[in-house]
Write an enzyme that holds these catalytic residues in place. Structure first.
Site, PDB file in Angstrom:
ATOM      1  N   CYS A 352      -7.322  -7.248   5.932  1.00  0.00           N
ATOM      2  CA  CYS A 352      -7.172  -8.702   5.987  1.00  0.00           C
ATOM      3  C   CYS A 352      -8.427  -9.494   5.598  1.00  0.00           C
ATOM      4  CB  CYS A 352      -6.614  -9.154   7.330  1.00  0.00           C
ATOM      5  SG  CYS A 352      -7.088  -8.155   8.737  1.00  0.00           S
ATOM      6  N   ARG A 381     -10.082   4.490  10.258  1.00  0.00           N
ATOM      7  CA  ARG A 381     -10.254   4.117  11.656  1.00  0.00           C
ATOM      8  C   ARG A 381     -10.705   5.340  12.431  1.00  0.00           C
ATOM      9  NH1 ARG A 381      -4.869   0.364  12.586  1.00  0.00           N
ATOM     10  NH2 ARG A 381      -5.297  -1.043  10.856  1.00  0.00           N
ATOM     11  N   GLN A 399      -2.338   1.466   3.886  1.00  0.00           N
ATOM     12  CA  GLN A 399      -1.338   0.502   4.332  1.00  0.00           C
ATOM     13  C   GLN A 399      -0.709  -0.192   3.133  1.00  0.00           C
ATOM     14  OE1 GLN A 399      -4.047  -1.862   6.859  1.00  0.00           O
ATOM     15  NE2 GLN A 399      -2.692  -1.298   8.561  1.00  0.00           N
ATOM     16  N   ASP A 401      -0.068  -3.273   2.591  1.00  0.00           N
ATOM     17  CA  ASP A 401      -0.516  -4.409   3.390  1.00  0.00           C
ATOM     18  C   ASP A 401      -0.352  -5.704   2.612  1.00  0.00           C
ATOM     19  OD1 ASP A 401      -1.560  -5.512   5.630  1.00  0.00           O
ATOM     20  OD2 ASP A 401      -3.584  -4.732   5.378  1.00  0.00           O
ATOM     21  N   HIS A 403      -0.708 -10.104   3.055  1.00  0.00           N
ATOM     22  CA  HIS A 403      -1.062 -11.279   3.845  1.00  0.00           C
ATOM     23  C   HIS A 403      -0.487 -12.487   3.158  1.00  0.00           C
ATOM     24  CE1 HIS A 403      -3.904  -8.202   5.189  1.00  0.00           C
ATOM     25  NE2 HIS A 403      -3.688  -8.756   6.356  1.00  0.00           N
ATOM     26  N   LYS A 483       3.701 -11.247  17.593  1.00  0.00           N
ATOM     27  CA  LYS A 483       4.152 -10.382  16.508  1.00  0.00           C
ATOM     28  C   LYS A 483       5.568  -9.894  16.740  1.00  0.00           C
ATOM     29  CE  LYS A 483       2.229  -6.275  18.674  1.00  0.00           C
ATOM     30  NZ  LYS A 483       1.529  -4.994  18.491  1.00  0.00           N
ATOM     31  N   HIS A 529       0.207 -11.473   8.825  1.00  0.00           N
ATOM     32  CA  HIS A 529      -0.105 -10.084   8.472  1.00  0.00           C
ATOM     33  C   HIS A 529       1.214  -9.340   8.415  1.00  0.00           C
ATOM     34  CE1 HIS A 529      -4.394  -9.980   9.924  1.00  0.00           C
ATOM     35  NE2 HIS A 529      -3.951 -11.028  10.575  1.00  0.00           N
TER      36      HIS A 529
END
Length: 671
Positions: A352, A381, A399, A401, A403, A483, A529
RNA sequence: GCCGGCGUGGCGCAAUCCGGCAGCGCAGCCGACUUGUAAUCGGCAGGUUCCCGGUUCGAAUCCGGGCGUCGGCUCCA
């Protein structure tokens, strides 16, 4: 003797005062393990209803009945442990999904041999037909009874003190009833064992039809890391031997579907120790599947108005100071490397902040919004060593991912179309059962209340519009964002968390994001997200387990394997394979020096959707023969028809290859 | 991170308890066989028994540490 009138399963029933529930049900030839009284409290069959009570039967073969059975089996196990290990201190032993456990404080961890001994002792206790007898005691009596059981005293202290009791303790004490009860197990007059417990229980140990001890493990007392570690034994119990057997078969089925095992068997990926724990390499066959997943995902995102970005794997500490990751998430990050005289660079745990910098790379107008940025972003991670688990919990993963930056007015619409998009993509992968969880504002939160409420309302609108069943997990949101988590059920009924949609109320502030509004003022955008697969690794693992390795033809690493009956038929099949390959089909010709039967066996083991077999008869008529991985076969299919059939199933993403079942989604079977 | 189990050719396992020549199957390679829907036969090759250290005349085996892995717990802003 006085008679009382009760309502039994909706019908009035007159019984003599003092008649037990068990006696009443016996008169009516109803089998039950316990009863529910007046809608809430559950009682033993030895309990006698009072005038006016509404009594409902709890059958053994129900979720509640099995929970009672398992709880009783846990007691029997604790009694057996006490017999064999008199020094053991007992903690708590609740029923859980599919079984039960009981925690013990013992000097030495249990060995597999101990487990066998405990199990045989349990069989003796069951054979002795001990009754479960409830008695109510005062707090002082209870304290005296369990004077040498520190964990029971701890449970008592909390129950008496009215402190919040965790769900696993709820089974042990009786705070809801304002009375403390003890269950005595006795064969005849002799009480063999007593435990602090709210009940209810099966009437006798003889009412435990089937059980098995599963494994030993360790757990912290009350689940808190600073507490002593206890030894836990997991077991399971069922209403019949057949039900137990079915459960054990389910476990075997789950084991056969384990993606770590399939990954090795099907040559998809591996975790070389030289690279490091939780870091996978994708082999060519796994890579082929991943490429198809990514290609498909890119195409879908392109159609849905996303723009593609690429960002680096590392950033200076500055970025993660602004984002707050170093403040909130440092423990989950790989440690930094220092260069350029002390500048610290971190591998990114999330994408992000990078996408925000792209947003901020120039001034933004409301005309730019919604801005949807998408990336297959690889993150790292630091997962603690005990939690790494195949592809589903890795230390490095990618991911899918995105945004989305939008105006407040656009938020609800974006979320709604986004969730519909997510569900559509997941359906294309053959997942059909969804459940959503709306996680709302926790006690500790940042941002303004009005923003939270707007975001939660928008999320709720989206879930309702998507038609996905959902539950509200009150207070379960992240401190910076409400979320929606989307869960799926796999082919054997297991639940997996997949996609997440979050409305971030923190990052736009931290990065001081703005856009120029239509009224020429500067406004802060909303930020969503969203990961659809979650991570490619995890999603791939879920698909593997869902399909037990037999991926739908469009995803299968090898879609067609050609098998010549004798080596002289190889050229003919090579010609067909060349045509398929030119059409984009992943096809192989097995020219190894083996018999045809062996090649079929190998292809079957590799879970290849289509086997194309050809011998003299096929060549004479310009045909080819199918063997599907279901075992079905079809001979003498003209080559053009065969190619058309294969292409059709691939292009339409049908779940399986065989003609009878093509197009039908796999039926989920619950457990 | 914590508790426990496990670590032997690419894979699945045996020998480990009770220290004494590391063995089997699959996969691989070579040869023969040329077969119509789930394993053809024969041969060959392949091991620093996870790593480091210790005990011992001698360690796959016993002890200590590390790494990895499995099952839990905790964690998964």
């Amino acid at each position: 003797m006085q008679s009382v009138t009760i309502t039994l399963d909706g019908r009035p029933r007159v019984v003599a005062e003092g008649t037990t529930a068990g006696e009443i049900l016996a008169q009516d030839a109803i089998r039950a393990v316990a009863v529910r009284v007046n809608g809430t409290a559950k009682r033993d069959l030895t309990w006698s209803p009072a005038d006016g009570d509404v009594v409902e039967v709890i059958p053994l073969a129900s979720d509640e009945g099995r929970a009672i059975l398992r709880h009783s089996t846990a007691h029997v196990m604790a009694q057996a442990v006490t017999d064999l290990f008199p020094a053991a201190k007992w903690a708590s032993g609740p029923p859980i999904e599919h079984g039960f456990y009981y925690d013990f404080d013992v000097e030495h961890p249990f060995t597999p041999e101990d487990l066998q001994r405990i199990e045989s002792r349990m069989r003796q206790i069951i054979a002795a037909k001990q009754s479960f007898a409830r008695r109510v005691v005062s707090p002082d009596e209870a304290a005296a009874l369990f004077a040498d059981q520190p964990y029971k005293l701890d449970i008592l202290a909390r129950a008496v003190g009215g402190a919040a009791v965790t769900s696993e303790e709820a089974a042990d004490a009786a705070p809801g009833d304002d009375e403390i009860s003890v269950y005595d197990n006795a064969a005849g007059e002799q009480v063999a064992w007593s435990d602090l417990c709210r009940g209810p229980h099966v009437p006798s140990t003889a009412d435990i039809p089937a059980f098995a001890l599963m494994r030993t493990a360790a757990a912290y007392w009350r689940g808190e890391e600073h507490n002593p570690m206890l030894q836990r034994i997991y077991g399971t119990a069922w209403e019949s031997r057949a039900a137990l057997k079915a459960h054990l078969q389910f476990l075997a089925e789950a084991e056969a579907r384990d993606h770590r095992r399939l990954g090795a068997e099907l040559d998809l990926f591996s975790f070389p120790p030289e690279i490091g724990s939780g870091l996978a390499v994708w082999h060519p066959k796994g890579g082929a599947v991943r490429r198809v997943m990514e290609d498909y995902s890119r195409r879908m995102h392109e159609h849905a108005g996303y723009e593609f970005v690429v960002t680096p794997h590392l950033a200076k500490s500055t970025l993660f100071e602004i984002s707050g990751h170093l403040q909130w998430y440092a423990e989950g990050m790989y440690p930094p490397m220092e260069l350029d005289g002390g500048v610290r660079y971190y591998p990114k745990p999330m994408n992000c902040p990078f996408h925000i910098l792209i947003y901020r790379s120039r001034g933004r107008s409301y005309r730019d919004l919604p801005l949807r940025l998408f990336e297959f972003g690889t993150v790292y991670r630091y997962e603690r060593s005990g939690v790494v688990h195949g592809l589903t919990r890795a230390r490095g993963f990618t991911q899918d991912d995105a945004h989305i930056f939008c105006t407040p007015e656009q938020l609800a619409g974006e979320l709604t179309s986004l969730l519909a998009f997510v569900v559509q993509v997941l359906r294309d992968f053959g997942l059909t059962e969804f459940e959503a969880e709306l996680a709302t504002r926790p006690e500790k939160f940042v941002g303004e209340l009005a923003q939270w409420e707007a975001a939660e309302a928008a999320l709720r609108t989206a879930v309702e519009a998507a038609g996905v069943p959902y539950v509200v997990a009150a207070g379960e949101g992240a401190f910076y964002a409400p979320k929606v988590d989307l869960h799926v059920r796999d082919a054997i009924g297991r639940r997996w968390q997949l996609s997440t949609l979050q409305v971030d109320l923190q990052m736009p502030e931290r990065f001081d994001m703005e856009y120029q509004s239509g009224d020429n003022t500067r406004q802060r955008p909303y930020m969503i997200h969203r990961a659809l697969f979650g991570s490619e690794e995890r999603f791939f693992a879920i698909l593997l387990e869902h399909y037990a390795g037999a991926l739908p033809p469009w995803l299968a690493p090898v879609q067609v394997r050609c098998i010549p009956i004798a080596s002289r038929h190889g050229d003919y099949l090579r010609g067909i394979a060349a045509r398929l390959r030119a059409l984009g089909v992943r096809v192989e010709v097995d020219t190894s020096d083996e018999r045809m039967q062996k090649k079929i066996r190998t292809a079957q083991r590799d879970k290849v959707p289509y086997m194309l077999i050809a011998g003299d008869q096929d060549i004479e008529t310009g045909a080819v023969s199918f063997r599907y991985r279901t075992g079905e076969e079809r001979r003498g299919v003209p080559i053009d028809d065969a190619i058309a059939e294969i292409l059709h199933v691939i292009e339409t993403r049908h779940i399986d290859a065989a003609p009878a079942s093509s197009g039908s989604a796999e039926e989920g079977r619950g457990h």
